[in-house]
Design a protein around this motif. Structure first.
Motif, mmCIF file in Angstrom:
data_model
loop_
_atom_site.group_PDB
_atom_site.id
_atom_site.type_symbol
_atom_site.label_atom_id
_atom_site.label_comp_id
_atom_site.label_asym_id
_atom_site.label_seq_id
_atom_site.Cartn_x
_atom_site.Cartn_y
_atom_site.Cartn_z
ATOM 1 N N SER A 1 -13.882 -7.725 1.144
ATOM 2 C CA SER A 1 -12.906 -8.537 0.405
ATOM 3 C C SER A 1 -11.971 -9.217 1.401
ATOM 4 O O SER A 1 -11.748 -8.726 2.503
ATOM 5 C CB SER A 1 -12.100 -7.649 -0.545
ATOM 6 N N ILE A 2 -11.421 -10.353 1.007
ATOM 7 C CA ILE A 2 -10.486 -11.073 1.880
ATOM 8 C C ILE A 2 -9.198 -11.430 1.147
ATOM 9 O O ILE A 2 -8.118 -11.361 1.732
ATOM 10 C CB ILE A 2 -11.140 -12.333 2.499
ATOM 11 N N ASN A 3 -9.273 -11.797 -0.116
ATOM 12 C CA ASN A 3 -8.027 -12.042 -0.852
ATOM 13 C C ASN A 3 -7.225 -10.744 -0.956
ATOM 14 O O ASN A 3 -7.793 -9.664 -1.102
ATOM 15 C CB ASN A 3 -8.338 -12.606 -2.244
ATOM 16 N N PHE A 4 -5.886 -10.862 -0.897
ATOM 17 C CA PHE A 4 -5.019 -9.701 -0.727
ATOM 18 C C PHE A 4 -4.683 -8.974 -2.031
ATOM 19 O O PHE A 4 -3.699 -8.243 -2.084
ATOM 20 C CB PHE A 4 -3.713 -10.146 -0.054
ATOM 21 N N THR A 5 -5.467 -9.156 -3.075
ATOM 22 C CA THR A 5 -5.104 -8.591 -4.381
ATOM 23 C C THR A 5 -4.894 -7.084 -4.335
ATOM 24 O O THR A 5 -3.952 -6.554 -4.934
ATOM 25 C CB THR A 5 -6.195 -8.906 -5.414
ATOM 26 N N ARG A 6 -5.754 -6.349 -3.629
ATOM 27 C CA ARG A 6 -5.627 -4.884 -3.600
ATOM 28 C C ARG A 6 -4.372 -4.445 -2.850
ATOM 29 O O ARG A 6 -3.748 -3.448 -3.207
ATOM 30 C CB ARG A 6 -6.862 -4.262 -2.946
ATOM 31 N N LEU A 7 -4.011 -5.172 -1.812
ATOM 32 C CA LEU A 7 -2.817 -4.807 -1.042
ATOM 33 C C LEU A 7 -1.544 -5.045 -1.834
ATOM 34 O O LEU A 7 -0.560 -4.306 -1.701
ATOM 35 C CB LEU A 7 -2.776 -5.604 0.268
ATOM 36 N N LEU A 8 -1.537 -6.076 -2.673
ATOM 37 C CA LEU A 8 -0.315 -6.465 -3.383
ATOM 38 C C LEU A 8 -0.075 -5.635 -4.638
ATOM 39 O O LEU A 8 1.033 -5.673 -5.199
ATOM 40 C CB LEU A 8 -0.385 -7.948 -3.746
ATOM 41 N N GLY A 9 -1.081 -4.895 -5.098
ATOM 42 C CA GLY A 9 -0.933 -4.100 -6.310
ATOM 43 C C GLY A 9 -1.047 -2.613 -6.052
ATOM 44 O O GLY A 9 -1.355 -2.174 -4.935
ATOM 45 N N GLN A 10 -0.768 -1.820 -7.086
ATOM 46 C CA GLN A 10 -0.877 -0.361 -7.031
ATOM 47 C C GLN A 10 -0.014 0.228 -5.915
ATOM 48 O O GLN A 10 -0.489 0.658 -4.870
ATOM 49 C CB GLN A 10 -2.341 0.057 -6.870
ATOM 50 N N TRP A 11 1.262 0.261 -6.169
ATOM 51 C CA TRP A 11 2.280 0.693 -5.208
ATOM 52 C C TRP A 11 1.979 2.073 -4.625
ATOM 53 O O TRP A 11 1.526 2.987 -5.313
ATOM 54 C CB TRP A 11 3.653 0.734 -5.880
ATOM 55 N N SER A 12 2.254 2.217 -3.339
ATOM 56 C CA SER A 12 2.228 3.516 -2.671
ATOM 57 C C SER A 12 3.085 3.395 -1.415
ATOM 58 O O SER A 12 3.391 2.287 -0.956
ATOM 59 C CB SER A 12 0.801 3.924 -2.294
ATOM 60 N N GLU A 13 3.468 4.532 -0.860
ATOM 61 C CA GLU A 13 4.232 4.520 0.390
ATOM 62 C C GLU A 13 3.405 3.895 1.512
ATOM 63 O O GLU A 13 3.946 3.231 2.398
ATOM 64 C CB GLU A 13 4.654 5.943 0.770
ATOM 65 N N ARG A 14 2.105 4.103 1.474
ATOM 66 C CA ARG A 14 1.236 3.480 2.479
ATOM 67 C C ARG A 14 1.301 1.958 2.378
ATOM 68 O O ARG A 14 1.372 1.260 3.399
ATOM 69 C CB ARG A 14 -0.216 3.948 2.292
ATOM 70 N N LYS A 15 1.267 1.440 1.151
ATOM 71 C CA LYS A 15 1.323 -0.017 0.960
ATOM 72 C C LYS A 15 2.646 -0.568 1.496
ATOM 73 O O LYS A 15 2.687 -1.678 2.059
ATOM 74 C CB LYS A 15 1.180 -0.357 -0.526
ATOM 75 N N LYS A 16 3.729 0.185 1.340
ATOM 76 C CA LYS A 16 5.024 -0.271 1.841
ATOM 77 C C LYS A 16 4.962 -0.529 3.346
ATOM 78 O O LYS A 16 5.399 -1.591 3.833
ATOM 79 C CB LYS A 16 6.106 0.778 1.553
ATOM 80 N N GLU A 17 4.402 0.420 4.094
ATOM 81 C CA GLU A 17 4.335 0.268 5.546
ATOM 82 C C GLU A 17 3.341 -0.819 5.948
ATOM 83 O O GLU A 17 3.558 -1.541 6.919
ATOM 84 C CB GLU A 17 3.977 1.606 6.193
ATOM 85 N N LYS A 18 2.270 -0.942 5.187
ATOM 86 C CA LYS A 18 1.309 -2.014 5.461
ATOM 87 C C LYS A 18 1.938 -3.385 5.264
ATOM 88 O O LYS A 18 1.744 -4.309 6.077
ATOM 89 C CB LYS A 18 0.077 -1.874 4.555
ATOM 90 N N LEU A 19 2.694 -3.539 4.187
ATOM 91 C CA LEU A 19 3.341 -4.828 3.923
ATOM 92 C C LEU A 19 4.373 -5.154 4.995
ATOM 93 O O LEU A 19 4.547 -6.332 5.346
ATOM 94 C CB LEU A 19 3.976 -4.814 2.534
ATOM 95 N N ARG A 20 5.036 -4.164 5.521
ATOM 96 C CA ARG A 20 5.968 -4.414 6.632
ATOM 97 C C ARG A 20 5.243 -5.073 7.801
ATOM 98 O O ARG A 20 5.722 -6.047 8.387
ATOM 99 C CB ARG A 20 6.600 -3.098 7.105
#
Length: 568
Positions: free
Chosen positions: A261-280
């Motif tokens: 996959s390349i579109n960021f849909t999975r990263l932008l949804g389903q909140w987690s502490e891991r996603k927070k650090e990834k988005l940083r």
């Protein structure tokens, strides 16, 4: 089969299985106290715990690094299998990075671009208007253009824009991770409302920055693509805003079902502490690349390499001996391994779970070097005889921790020099290990040979300038690999490829010591890849006959090669 120069009979295997799976010599009928199984086990254990004298160790400086001068290659060139998306003549003549002109293509050999005239969508109709097909880029331009004109935009604004040109996913996509992230970041650090409009403006520059079709790096085809760092940032901005067509499903019937996959849909949804650090990490990258004063101007090359069956090593007859080894429980591949070929413990789907919840070695590498993420746009799933080598990616961030303890630790200033192709002197090779559901599944020669071939594919030299290798516990951890077996496999592949290794055990002091001692023994005894391969055959047989108890590989090698030696 020819007779081997080490024992391979049932009595030898029975001896190996004694003593809680530790390798021992075959028992004698009346063992003396000195030669009893327990005494032998203590003796070999003590010998392996001893260290190699400093005078016999390899240091990092002994390994071959990327050339420290800028004179690494001749002029920038392209070919049928080496695509370059900047104007080569302008670069060679003036050193400027200008987009290469080219006709839009819409076929199975290239990335189908969101700005292509061939990309259409059905725009929902109103109460008195029927639904009608429209060019998708017109809708994207309208939505992202409105976002780009704002002085500040919310995460909800981003969501609203994205869903306008992805209406069929209205009830499937969530942006809660992005929305919550923006809300919880301290006000002193929250530059994101001003960043989103800049990112939208960057995404809209796609027709200006990428004028030539991006070729797909397809399975079974050795090829490369070279892009500028600005082009990569534009492509990734489009991935963030989910503009790439035909890339929102991974079903077996989807056009790109063999691609990550390349579109960021999975990263932008389903909140987690891991996603927070990834988005940083990801948003810091865009923060750097949307500022004229800080954006990077250079090239990055992505090369798919394939090893033909005729070029694979015959492991059972390879006469090469062990090469140099530096091993340490301290340091990391990306830091102490600077200037070496750095191994990405990859998924066959390049990047693994970087856009999802994954946070092991590969995902962390891609977050620290976000330009690597663009490889997911055009790299088909790797086959067993393939790897991906990336030259010139930039590290934008620092980090601490691993998995749930991972944290973005702030910006990183990359001070590496560039080669004559304006690429940073960083080279990364992605090789995917087998994921063993059960640890015992790896102890057979089909699996061993597969891992040897995969490692050799990544380690094989193509020219004399290529450096030695920085690696570690490849395929261990979540993939259930045996660290001693995986280290031995990489030693053999490096020997066959004529390259030295820097091996980082990630604070595993026992593995550091055992590997150093075992390598020293192999070198002292002049053991060839062929002989070590035969030993692995016996080792796998011992594991399968063990009834579930574990056989220690380093002890097995020790007792097979030098059981009578009291010390190295």
């Amino acid at each position: 089969m020819a007779r081997r120069d080490h024992h391979n009979d049932s009595s030898q295997i029975r001896g190996v299985l004694q003593g809680e799976g530790r390798p021992l010599p075959s028992p004698s009928p009346s063992p003396s106290p000195r030669s009893s199984p327990a005494a032998v086990r203590r003796r070999t254990g003590e010998e392996l715990r001893g260290d190699v004298p400093p005078s016999g160790r390899t240091v990092l400086a002994d390994l071959k690094h990327l050339p420290r001068s800028e004179e690494r290659r001749d002029r920038l060139t392209f070919s049928k299998t080496a695509a370059v998306l900047v104007n080569v003549d302008v670069f060679n003549r003036e050193g400027r990075l200008v987009a290469q002109q080219g006709a839009d293509m819409w076929n199975s050999s290239v990335v189908k671009m969101p700005c292509s005239p061939s990309s259409f969508m059905v725009k929902p109709g109103g109460a008195f208007k029927a639904a009608a097909p429209v060019r998708r880029w017109e809708v994207i331009s309208k939505q992202l253009g409105a976002l780009a004109r704002k002085t500040a935009a919310s995460a909800e604004d981003v969501e609203g824009a994205v869903m306008k040109y992805n209406p069929s996913y209205k009830d499937q996509w969530s942006f809660d991770a992005l929305c919550r992230f923006v809300k919880i970041v301290p006000e002193t650090e929250n530059y994101f409302p001003k960043l989103f409009p800049k990112m939208a403006a960057l995404a809209l520059r796609l027709p200006d920055y990428v004028k030539k079709s991006v070729p797909l790096l397809r399975r079974g085809e050795a090829a490369s693509v070279t892009l500028s760092q600005v082009q990569i940032s534009c492509l990734l901005a489009n991935a963030f805003f989910c503009t790439f067509p035909h890339r929102n499903t991974t079903s077996s019937t989807a056009e790109y079902h063999h691609y990550p996959s390349i579109n960021f849909t999975r990263l932008l949804g389903q909140w987690s502490e891991r996603k927070k650090e990834k988005l940083r990490a990801v948003l810091h990258y865009f923060h750097v690349m949307t500022e004229e004063k800080t954006k990077s101007e250079g090239l990055v090359t992505f090369e798919r390499r394939c090893v033909r069956d005729s070029d694979l090593v015959n492991w059972g007859s390879c006469k090469e001996k062990m090469n140099k080894l530096y091993v340490s429980s301290h340091g990391t591949i990306e830091t102490e391994g600077t200037g070496l070929l750095q191994v990405d413990f990859a998924s066959s789907w390049i990047g693994g779970g970087v856009l999802g919840s994954g946070l092991v070695q590969e995902e962390i590498l891609f977050l620290m070097n976000p330009e690597l993420i663009v490889s997911r746009l055009f790299t088909e799933k790797l086959a067993d005889n393939e790897c991906l080598i990336v030259t010139g990616s930039q590290q934008f961030s620092s980090y601490s921790g691993f998995g749930d303890s991972f944290e973005w630790a702030g910006p990183h200033e990359d001070v590496l020099r560039r080669d004559t192709w304006a690429r940073l002197q960083r080279q990364i090779v992605a090789i995917d290990a087998v994921h063993f559901k059960q640890r015992r599944d790896q102890y057979n020669m089909i699996s061993v040979r597969r891992e040897l071939n995969k490692a050799f594919c990544g380690f094989k030299r193509r020219d004399h300038d290529e450096p030695d290798i920085a690696t570690g516990k490849w395929g261990c951890g979540a993939f259930n690999g045996d660290p001693q077996l995986k280290a031995t496999i990489q030693l053999m592949a490096a020997a066959a490829a004529g390259r030295g290794l820097a091996f980082f055990t990630f604070r595993d002091e026992e593995l550091e010591l055992g590997l150093r001692r075992t390598h020293h023994l192999l070198v002292e005894e002049g053991v060839t890849v062929e002989k070590l391969f035969r030993l692995l055959e016996d080792f796998c047989a011992a594991q399968q006959a063990s009834g579930g108890s574990h056989v220690d590989l380093f002890h097995f090698i020790w007792t097979s090669i030098g059981p009578s030696r009291s010390q190295l």
